[in-house]
Design a protein around this motif. Sequence first.
Motif, PDB file in Angstrom:
ATOM      1  N   GLU A  57       0.886  -1.257  -0.168  1.00 43.70           N
ATOM      2  CA  GLU A  57      -0.026  -0.001   0.057  1.00 43.70           C
ATOM      3  C   GLU A  57       0.729   1.098   0.000  1.00 43.70           C
ATOM      4  N   ASP A  58       0.245   2.354  -0.570  1.00 45.28           N
ATOM      5  CA  ASP A  58       1.078   3.526  -0.395  1.00 45.28           C
ATOM      6  C   ASP A  58       0.690   4.136   0.876  1.00 45.28           C
ATOM      7  N   THR A  59       1.298   5.042   1.525  1.00 45.77           N
ATOM      8  CA  THR A  59       1.225   5.780   2.776  1.00 45.77           C
ATOM      9  C   THR A  59       1.789   7.167   2.812  1.00 45.77           C
ATOM     10  N   SER A  60       0.898   7.898   3.395  1.00 47.34           N
ATOM     11  CA  SER A  60       1.433   9.363   3.318  1.00 47.34           C
ATOM     12  C   SER A  60       2.384   9.362   4.451  1.00 47.34           C
ATOM     13  N   ALA A  61       3.196  10.441   4.105  1.00 47.01           N
ATOM     14  CA  ALA A  61       4.646  10.354   5.100  1.00 47.01           C
ATOM     15  C   ALA A  61       5.161  11.631   4.937  1.00 47.01           C
ATOM     16  N   LEU A  62       6.064  12.028   5.751  1.00 42.76           N
ATOM     17  CA  LEU A  62       6.848  13.473   5.891  1.00 42.76           C
ATOM     18  C   LEU A  62       8.369  13.347   5.837  1.00 42.76           C
ATOM     19  N   PHE A  63       8.809  14.337   4.951  1.00 46.78           N
ATOM     20  CA  PHE A  63      10.332  13.855   4.827  1.00 46.78           C
ATOM     21  C   PHE A  63      10.919  15.622   4.934  1.00 46.78           C
ATOM     22  N   ARG A  64      11.559  15.978   5.728  1.00 49.27           N
ATOM     23  CA  ARG A  64      12.282  17.072   6.001  1.00 49.27           C
ATOM     24  C   ARG A  64      13.694  16.973   6.065  1.00 49.27           C
ATOM     25  N   ALA A  65      14.370  17.913   5.172  1.00 45.26           N
ATOM     26  CA  ALA A  65      15.739  17.775   5.212  1.00 45.26           C
ATOM     27  C   ALA A  65      16.209  19.367   5.692  1.00 45.26           C
ATOM     28  N   ARG A  66      16.901  19.561   6.684  1.00 44.74           N
ATOM     29  CA  ARG A  66      17.385  20.682   7.456  1.00 44.74           C
ATOM     30  C   ARG A  66      19.047  20.646   7.287  1.00 44.74           C
ATOM     31  N   ARG A  67      19.250  21.408   6.087  1.00 44.54           N
ATOM     32  CA  ARG A  67      20.722  21.191   5.607  1.00 44.54           C
ATOM     33  C   ARG A  67      21.466  22.148   6.774  1.00 44.54           C
ATOM     34  N   ASP A  68      20.937  23.283   7.420  1.00 44.68           N
ATOM     35  CA  ASP A  68      21.726  24.083   8.307  1.00 44.68           C
ATOM     36  C   ASP A  68      21.839  23.157   9.840  1.00 44.68           C
ATOM     37  N   GLN A  69      21.248  22.186   9.866  1.00 41.05           N
ATOM     38  CA  GLN A  69      21.732  21.349  10.991  1.00 41.05           C
ATOM     39  C   GLN A  69      22.049  19.952  10.695  1.00 41.05           C
ATOM     40  N   MET A  70      22.116  19.638   9.406  1.00 39.82           N
ATOM     41  CA  MET A  70      22.523  18.467   8.694  1.00 39.82           C
ATOM     42  C   MET A  70      21.745  17.248   9.237  1.00 39.82           C
ATOM     43  N   ARG A  71      20.517  17.527   9.255  1.00 38.53           N
ATOM     44  CA  ARG A  71      19.498  16.630   9.709  1.00 38.53           C
ATOM     45  C   ARG A  71      18.144  16.152   8.820  1.00 38.53           C
ATOM     46  N   LEU A  72      18.175  15.087   8.820  1.00 47.45           N
ATOM     47  CA  LEU A  72      16.868  14.777   7.995  1.00 47.45           C
ATOM     48  C   LEU A  72      15.765  13.995   8.922  1.00 47.45           C
ATOM     49  N   TRP A  85      14.922   9.879  12.371  1.00 50.35           N
ATOM     50  CA  TRP A  85      15.961  10.785  11.540  1.00 50.35           C
ATOM     51  C   TRP A  85      17.196  10.350  11.469  1.00 50.35           C
ATOM     52  N   LEU A  86      17.966  11.201  10.795  1.00 48.52           N
ATOM     53  CA  LEU A  86      19.523  10.928  10.563  1.00 48.52           C
ATOM     54  C   LEU A  86      20.219  12.177  10.773  1.00 48.52           C
ATOM     55  N   GLN A  87      21.463  12.098  11.623  1.00 45.71           N
ATOM     56  CA  GLN A  87      21.973  13.308  11.821  1.00 45.71           C
ATOM     57  C   GLN A  87      23.535  13.098  11.345  1.00 45.71           C
ATOM     58  N   VAL A  88      24.125  14.070  10.621  1.00 49.41           N
ATOM     59  CA  VAL A  88      25.549  14.097  10.162  1.00 49.41           C
ATOM     60  C   VAL A  88      26.202  14.925  11.123  1.00 49.41           C
ATOM     61  N   ALA A  89      27.443  14.616  11.442  1.00 56.51           N
ATOM     62  CA  ALA A  89      28.285  15.330  12.293  1.00 56.51           C
ATOM     63  C   ALA A  89      29.531  15.313  11.781  1.00 56.51           C
ATOM     64  N   GLY A  90      30.592  16.393  11.623  1.00 58.03           N
ATOM     65  CA  GLY A  90      31.929  16.250  11.232  1.00 58.03           C
ATOM     66  C   GLY A  90      32.629  15.917  12.300  1.00 58.03           C
ATOM     67  N   ILE A  91      33.790  15.020  12.050  1.00 62.83           N
ATOM     68  CA  ILE A  91      34.451  14.425  13.304  1.00 62.83           C
ATOM     69  C   ILE A  91      35.981  14.891  13.009  1.00 62.83           C
ATOM     70  N   GLY A  92      36.134  15.828  12.103  1.00 65.08           N
ATOM     71  CA  GLY A  92      37.666  16.345  11.803  1.00 65.08           C
ATOM     72  C   GLY A  92      38.221  15.471  10.860  1.00 65.08           C
ATOM     73  N   SER A  93      39.268  15.958  10.216  1.00 64.08           N
ATOM     74  CA  SER A  93      40.000  15.037   9.216  1.00 64.08           C
ATOM     75  C   SER A  93      39.353  14.828   8.019  1.00 64.08           C
ATOM     76  N   GLY A  94      38.140  15.334   7.742  1.00 66.50           N
ATOM     77  CA  GLY A  94      37.452  15.118   6.401  1.00 66.50           C
ATOM     78  C   GLY A  94      36.414  14.206   7.053  1.00 66.50           C
ATOM     79  N   GLY A  95      36.256  13.687   8.038  1.00 69.08           N
ATOM     80  CA  GLY A  95      35.221  12.420   8.428  1.00 69.08           C
ATOM     81  C   GLY A  95      33.949  12.984   8.678  1.00 69.08           C
ATOM     82  N   SER A  96      33.108  11.922   8.823  1.00 67.64           N
ATOM     83  CA  SER A  96      31.843  12.260   9.557  1.00 67.64           C
ATOM     84  C   SER A  96      31.345  11.135  10.401  1.00 67.64           C
ATOM     85  N   GLU A  97      30.465  11.573  11.307  1.00 67.62           N
ATOM     86  CA  GLU A  97      29.696  10.481  11.875  1.00 67.62           C
ATOM     87  C   GLU A  97      28.228  10.808  11.559  1.00 67.62           C
ATOM     88  N   VAL A  98      27.617   9.450  11.243  1.00 67.98           N
ATOM     89  CA  VAL A  98      26.232   9.548  10.992  1.00 67.98           C
ATOM     90  C   VAL A  98      25.417   8.600  11.862  1.00 67.98           C
TER      91      VAL A  98
END
Length: 140
Positions: A57-72, A85-98
Motif C-alpha cells: 500500500e501507499d502511505t502518506s509520510a513526511l520528509f524534511r531535510a534541514r541542511r543548516d542542522q545536517m539533519r533529515l 531521523w538521520l544526523q550528520v556531524a563532522g569529526i575532523g580530518s574530513g570524516g563524518s559520524e552519521v
Amino acid sequence: MTEYERSRTMPAQPEHVFDEAANVGRLDTWLPDALHVDHVDPEGLPAVTVHEDRTDEDTSALFRARRDQMRLEWGTRDQGSYAGWLQVAGIGSGGSEVTVHLSFFDEGHDPGEQAVSEALDGSLRRLEEQVRLRVGNTAG
C-alpha cells in the motif's frame, strides 16, 4: 514506544554525506530495510508517498531535510506509526559520524530489535557506499 539507534563513521565531509542522504530520488537506496519501503515519490515536500512492500500500500509520510542542522526527519503522516531521523556531524580530518534513529509508536509496526538493528546497520553501510561512489566520481 520503542526506539532504535545506530551510528557509523564515514570518510567524507559532512556536506557530502548529507547531500547524498537528502537526495529524495535516492532515499530508497539507503533507507532502513525494516521500513519495507519500495519507492518514495515526492508530492511537494515535506509531504511524500511511500510504498510499503509489506502491505503493498501507499502511505502518506513526511520528509524534511534541514541542511543548516545536517539533519533529515521522516515519518508516517496519518497513522503516526513510526518516525526517524538521520544526523550528520563532522569529526575532523574530513570524516563524518552519521547517526540514524527510528521510533515506533505502534507496536504492530515494530519488526523487533534484531530486524531493526540489522536494517539500521545495513542502511548506514549502503549510505556509505553511495557516498564513496559520489565522492570518488567528483574527485576525478
